[in-house]
Design a protein around this motif. Structure first.
Motif, PDB file in Angstrom:
ATOM      1  N   THR A 154      18.268 -30.278   9.536  1.00  0.00           N
ATOM      2  CA  THR A 154      18.673 -30.646  10.895  1.00  0.00           C
ATOM      3  C   THR A 154      18.287 -29.538  11.874  1.00  0.00           C
ATOM      4  OG1 THR A 154      20.551 -31.808   9.909  1.00  0.00           O
ATOM      5  CG2 THR A 154      20.543 -31.528  12.299  1.00  0.00           C
ATOM      6  N   PRO A 192      24.549 -33.706  20.737  1.00  0.00           N
ATOM      7  CA  PRO A 192      25.152 -34.894  20.117  1.00  0.00           C
ATOM      8  C   PRO A 192      24.299 -35.460  18.976  1.00  0.00           C
ATOM      9  CG  PRO A 192      25.361 -35.005  22.495  1.00  0.00           C
ATOM     10  CD  PRO A 192      24.460 -33.853  22.212  1.00  0.00           C
ATOM     11  N   GLN A 193      22.975 -35.486  19.162  1.00  0.00           N
ATOM     12  CA  GLN A 193      22.104 -35.994  18.104  1.00  0.00           C
ATOM     13  C   GLN A 193      22.120 -35.055  16.897  1.00  0.00           C
ATOM     14  OE1 GLN A 193      20.741 -38.885  17.928  1.00  0.00           O
ATOM     15  NE2 GLN A 193      19.577 -38.565  16.028  1.00  0.00           N
ATOM     16  N   LYS A 238      24.590 -33.231  15.884  1.00  0.00           N
ATOM     17  CA  LYS A 238      25.840 -33.449  15.162  1.00  0.00           C
ATOM     18  C   LYS A 238      25.812 -34.764  14.375  1.00  0.00           C
ATOM     19  CE  LYS A 238      29.545 -32.370  17.644  1.00  0.00           C
ATOM     20  NZ  LYS A 238      30.417 -32.202  18.846  1.00  0.00           N
ATOM     21  N   LYS A 239      25.199 -35.768  14.966  1.00  0.00           N
ATOM     22  CA  LYS A 239      25.084 -37.054  14.263  1.00  0.00           C
ATOM     23  C   LYS A 239      24.235 -36.905  13.008  1.00  0.00           C
ATOM     24  CE  LYS A 239      23.392 -41.806  14.884  1.00  0.00           C
ATOM     25  NZ  LYS A 239      22.756 -42.762  15.839  1.00  0.00           N
ATOM     26  N   GLU A 240      23.097 -36.224  13.139  1.00  0.00           N
ATOM     27  CA  GLU A 240      22.176 -36.091  12.002  1.00  0.00           C
ATOM     28  C   GLU A 240      22.762 -35.217  10.902  1.00  0.00           C
ATOM     29  OE1 GLU A 240      18.167 -35.000  12.952  1.00  0.00           O
ATOM     30  OE2 GLU A 240      17.987 -36.522  14.528  1.00  0.00           O
ATOM     31  N   ARG A 276      25.859 -34.673  10.228  1.00  0.00           N
ATOM     32  CA  ARG A 276      26.934 -35.423   9.565  1.00  0.00           C
ATOM     33  C   ARG A 276      26.353 -36.410   8.551  1.00  0.00           C
ATOM     34  NH1 ARG A 276      32.265 -37.517  10.003  1.00  0.00           N
ATOM     35  NH2 ARG A 276      32.788 -36.039  11.640  1.00  0.00           N
ATOM     36  N   GLN A 277      25.322 -37.161   8.959  1.00  0.00           N
ATOM     37  CA  GLN A 277      24.720 -38.134   8.051  1.00  0.00           C
ATOM     38  C   GLN A 277      24.168 -37.462   6.803  1.00  0.00           C
ATOM     39  OE1 GLN A 277      22.367 -40.098  11.434  1.00  0.00           O
ATOM     40  NE2 GLN A 277      22.572 -41.782  10.000  1.00  0.00           N
ATOM     41  N   GLU A 332      32.104 -30.113  13.026  1.00  0.00           N
ATOM     42  CA  GLU A 332      31.614 -31.406  12.505  1.00  0.00           C
ATOM     43  C   GLU A 332      31.371 -31.304  11.002  1.00  0.00           C
ATOM     44  OE1 GLU A 332      30.504 -35.417  13.533  1.00  0.00           O
ATOM     45  OE2 GLU A 332      31.302 -33.825  14.800  1.00  0.00           O
TER      46      GLU A 332
END
Length: 278
Positions: A67, A73-74, A76-78, A80-81, A114
């Protein structure tokens, strides 16, 4: 406290995986540390390798590093995934290269939170590697995050901090020892003031540098034993080029990567003297 040694796949990615696993077993390692070039999904090949590792009776550390996007925000999304995917494979724990060195303190802290949320709800332990380019790129900045999150768990790859400081951290000893209690994993590569990896750990000209790293690692292990750990994971992480210096023109490595890792594993075992109490 038992020391558990992990072999890195880094540098041996092109080797037949069955051959690599047998080499790990024959060399007395307890497990493998492995990243997956996975994007945002795990392929059947990834899952097959994990199954092979476990079927061989080995443990495995899942490594996250991919990552790197710039939008918070992106990012943190990536992350997390990716961490959720790695956690679903039931590793011993996850070692994460987290955040970016140029993100603000607040943004990096929100990314750390996160990650910690994933660790909490999956039940899979997560450590953050001290690494150039990440929130943990230097000792003085990392300490700020530990002050904000005292329970933060780190993977000590102290070679990176030497690179950033341009020293063997002789003038930061107090800070180091304050943070050693937060270190739950070691990457036992020996760096120096101008680079992340010495040319050959067996060479006499590096003896004092190797001794310094051994002293740090022993202090980390003492702290781990004092907090009640029954075992401690160490990945012997001497790597390939460009970490491994190469001979000019021929591009031959200056030492054998596998043998360097075997040597440092044995040196740690010989050097480690568990603290005893009466």
């Amino acid at each position: 406290m038992k020391l558990e040694f992990y072999a890195p796949i880094w540098g041996f990615d092109e080797m037949d995986f069955d051959v690599f696993i047998q080499r790990v077993i024959d060399s007395g390692f307890d497990g493998i540390e492995i990243p997956f070039h996975m994007g945002l999904s795990l392929s059947p090949e990834h899952l097959s390798k994990i199954k092979q590792i476990k079927s061989a009776g080995l443990k495995y550390i899942a490594q996250h590093y991919e990552t790197v996007c710039l939008d918070i925000p992106q990012y943190k999304k990536e992350i997390r995934q990716r961490l959720e995917l790695l956690a679903s494979t039931e590793p011993t724990f996850i070692n994460s290269q987290t955040g970016r060195d140029f993100f603000s303190f607040e943004d990096n802290l929100s990314i750390i939170d996160e990650c910690e949320a994933v660790a909490q709800y999956t039940g899979v332990k997560l450590v953050h590697e001290t690494h150039r380019g990440r929130f943990s790129f230097a000792s003085h900045t990392t300490e700020q995050f530990l002050n904000a999150r005292p329970d933060l768990k780190l993977n000590a790859d102290l070679s990176h901090w030497c690179c950033v400081a341009g020293t063997l951290l002789d003038d930061q000893e107090d800070r180091l020892h304050r943070m050693f209690g937060n270190m739950h994993h070691i990457h036992s590569r020996v760096g120096f003031s101008e680079g992340p990896q010495i040319a050959d750990p067996t060479a006499p000209e590096y003896a004092s540098t190797v001794a310094r790293f051994l002293s740090w690692w022993s202090s980390i292990l003492d702290k781990a034993q004092a907090r009640g750990e029954q075992s401690f994971p160490i990945t012997t992480e001497f790597g390939p080029a460009p970490y491994m210096p190469l001979e000019p023109h021929t591009q031959r490595p200056l030492c054998d990567q596998w043998e360097a890792n075997i040597y440092i594993k044995q040196l740690i075992k010989e050097n480690y003297k568990p603290v005893t109490t009466n």
